[in-house]
Design an enzyme around this catalytic site. Structure first.
Site, PDB file in Angstrom:
ATOM      1  N   LEU A 151      44.260  35.571  37.176  1.00 30.00           N
ATOM      2  CA  LEU A 151      45.659  36.019  37.837  1.00 30.00           C
ATOM      3  C   LEU A 151      45.942  37.423  37.490  1.00 30.00           C
ATOM      4  O   LEU A 151      46.107  37.526  36.393  1.00 30.00           O
ATOM      5  CB  LEU A 151      46.703  34.905  37.750  1.00 30.00           C
ATOM      6  CG  LEU A 151      47.973  35.473  38.505  1.00 30.00           C
ATOM      7  CD1 LEU A 151      48.018  35.595  40.052  1.00 30.00           C
ATOM      8  CD2 LEU A 151      49.213  34.607  37.913  1.00 30.00           C
ATOM      9  N   SER A 152      46.190  38.161  38.319  1.00 29.97           N
ATOM     10  CA  SER A 152      46.869  39.519  38.180  1.00 29.97           C
ATOM     11  C   SER A 152      45.979  40.357  37.127  1.00 29.97           C
ATOM     12  O   SER A 152      44.942  40.488  37.518  1.00 29.97           O
ATOM     13  CB  SER A 152      48.237  39.195  37.689  1.00 29.97           C
ATOM     14  OG  SER A 152      48.909  40.527  37.563  1.00 29.97           O
ATOM     15  N   ALA A 153      46.585  40.408  35.981  1.00 26.48           N
ATOM     16  CA  ALA A 153      45.708  41.288  34.949  1.00 26.48           C
ATOM     17  C   ALA A 153      44.490  40.437  34.396  1.00 26.48           C
ATOM     18  O   ALA A 153      43.436  40.877  34.150  1.00 26.48           O
ATOM     19  CB  ALA A 153      46.562  41.674  33.727  1.00 26.48           C
ATOM     20  N   ALA A 156      42.110  40.800  37.013  1.00 31.80           N
ATOM     21  CA  ALA A 156      41.316  42.359  36.703  1.00 31.80           C
ATOM     22  C   ALA A 156      40.468  42.151  35.844  1.00 31.80           C
ATOM     23  O   ALA A 156      39.365  42.803  35.681  1.00 31.80           O
ATOM     24  CB  ALA A 156      42.296  43.393  36.538  1.00 31.80           C
ATOM     25  N   HIS A 309      53.117  36.931  44.193  1.00 29.73           N
ATOM     26  CA  HIS A 309      52.318  37.151  43.189  1.00 29.73           C
ATOM     27  C   HIS A 309      52.015  35.934  42.182  1.00 29.73           C
ATOM     28  O   HIS A 309      53.053  35.985  41.178  1.00 29.73           O
ATOM     29  CB  HIS A 309      52.974  38.480  42.348  1.00 29.73           C
ATOM     30  CG  HIS A 309      51.912  38.914  41.290  1.00 29.73           C
ATOM     31  ND1 HIS A 309      50.702  39.701  41.901  1.00 29.73           N
ATOM     32  CD2 HIS A 309      51.959  38.878  40.070  1.00 29.73           C
ATOM     33  CE1 HIS A 309      50.007  40.124  40.690  1.00 29.73           C
ATOM     34  NE2 HIS A 309      50.829  39.542  39.727  1.00 29.73           N
TER      35      HIS A 309
END
Length: 347
Positions: A151-153, A156, A309
């Site tokens: 998730l999110s970072a 990435a 988010h």
């Protein structure tokens, strides 16, 4: 230990603040986890922590799922709450939960943006692969059945791992994440990137923002996205792992248009076009599938209307419940981790 102060950068602080803007604080109680902490798993240049959950009937030859938390999260709020532990026990599979340390990054984000951590064999990328190798070596994990999601970072960083080691993962999933290489210039003459990198955009260092803040999206052509990944590898793999991409249209932390950029990157890597072969609508949720020549699904995208988010869960789902609501984990009447496992054909 890597002291954060020695690697401080104004853009990094802006990045972390952007990733956490508008979100509620992490659940106060983070002291317990369904997973065991493993201290001596091998080389750890990224100075990360490792947690491993074994299902009740763990045996040699099980798949391994690597799950990467987002900023301001930890392993202990990314296991039960997402529904991963229950799913691991049901299927079953081993669940590996790497954890960032505040000493590395003050907001507990994985350092997907740092060239010391997002290249093959370096930093956090190497540490997570070392954890995978430990699980294969000591738990009898099937090396051909290793999957990664985040998730999110953490999403990435999932892109980092799949770009750095495409032959080591059988599938991936990115939730509210970013394409690999999105914070790098297209070429030496990319004046727009240089301007943003040098002067920032609306107070944010856009070389790190990379589409995190709405209106700062880094728009690239599919072939540029493909090249950013290939530039890290000595040779292109025989095949790329299939990938599941999730994004809420109400996300105020990661620009929802990153779903399109990720789709372009991964369809380009798979050598297929960006026209979906199938489309399914479920209320405010749209799933599109991009298939290969043989009809096998290689990329799937999930767009959730108005969703923020977070990891989508379904605490009141029938016949199976999925997860618990919390920080960065929200009820969407759909169990993301279960749908991802189905896409990977983990049953």
């Amino acid at each position: 230990m890597r002291p954060f102060a020695s690697r401080a950068h104004a853009g990094i602080r802006s990045l972390a603040l952007a990733l956490s803007a508008g979100l509620i604080s992490v659940i106060a109680s983070q002291s317990s986890t369904a997973a065991e902490r493993i201290d001596d798993f091998g080389d750890n240049p990224g100075d990360l922590l490792m947690y491993l959950h074994r299902p009740a009937d763990a045996a040699a030859g099980l798949p391994l799922v690597v799950a990467l938390h987002g900023c301001q999260q930890s392993a202990s709020v990314f296991d039960d709450e997402t529904g991963l532990v229950a799913l691991a026990d049901e299927i079953p599979f081993l669940l590996l939960l790497p954890e960032q340390q505040e000493a590395n990054m003050f907001n507990s984000c994985f350092r997907w943006y740092d060239t010391d951590d997002n290249q093959p064999g370096l930093g956090e990328s190497a540490s997570i692969l070392s954890m995978v190798d430990f699980a294969i070596r000591t738990e009898g994990v099937d090396p051909d059945e290793v999957y990664v999601l985040g998730l999110s970072a953490g999403g990435a960083m999932t892109a980092v791992l799949m770009a750095n080691y495409p032959d080591r993962f059988a599938g991936g999933a990115i939730l509210a994440g970013l394409p690999y290489g999105c914070n790098r210039p297209v070429n030496a003459f990319d004046v727009g990137w240089y301007w943003r990198h040098t002067f920032g955009l609306d107070g944010i260092d856009a070389s790190y923002a990379c589409g995190i803040v709405v209106s700062s999206l880094t728009d690239r052509d599919p072939e540029d996205w493909r090249r950013f990944v290939l530039d890290t590898l000595p040779a292109e793999p025989a095949q790329w792992p299939p990938i599941s991409l999730w994004q809420g249209t109400g996300d105020e932390t990661v620009d929802p248009d990153n779903l399109q950029e990720l789709t372009e990157q991964w369809t380009a890597l798979h050598g297929i076009d960006t026209v979906a072969d199938s489309r399914e609508e479920m209320g405010g949720i749209v799933r599109e599938v991009y298939s290969g020549a043989a009809g096998d699904p290689l990329v799937e995208t999930w767009s959730l209307d108005g969703f923020g988010h977070a990891v989508p869960v379904d605490p009141d789902g029938e016949p199976e419940t999925c997860g618990l609501e919390g920080a960065f984990i929200l009820d969407a009447d759909i169990c993301a981790v279960r749908r991802i496992a189905e896409f990977w054909q983990l049953r």
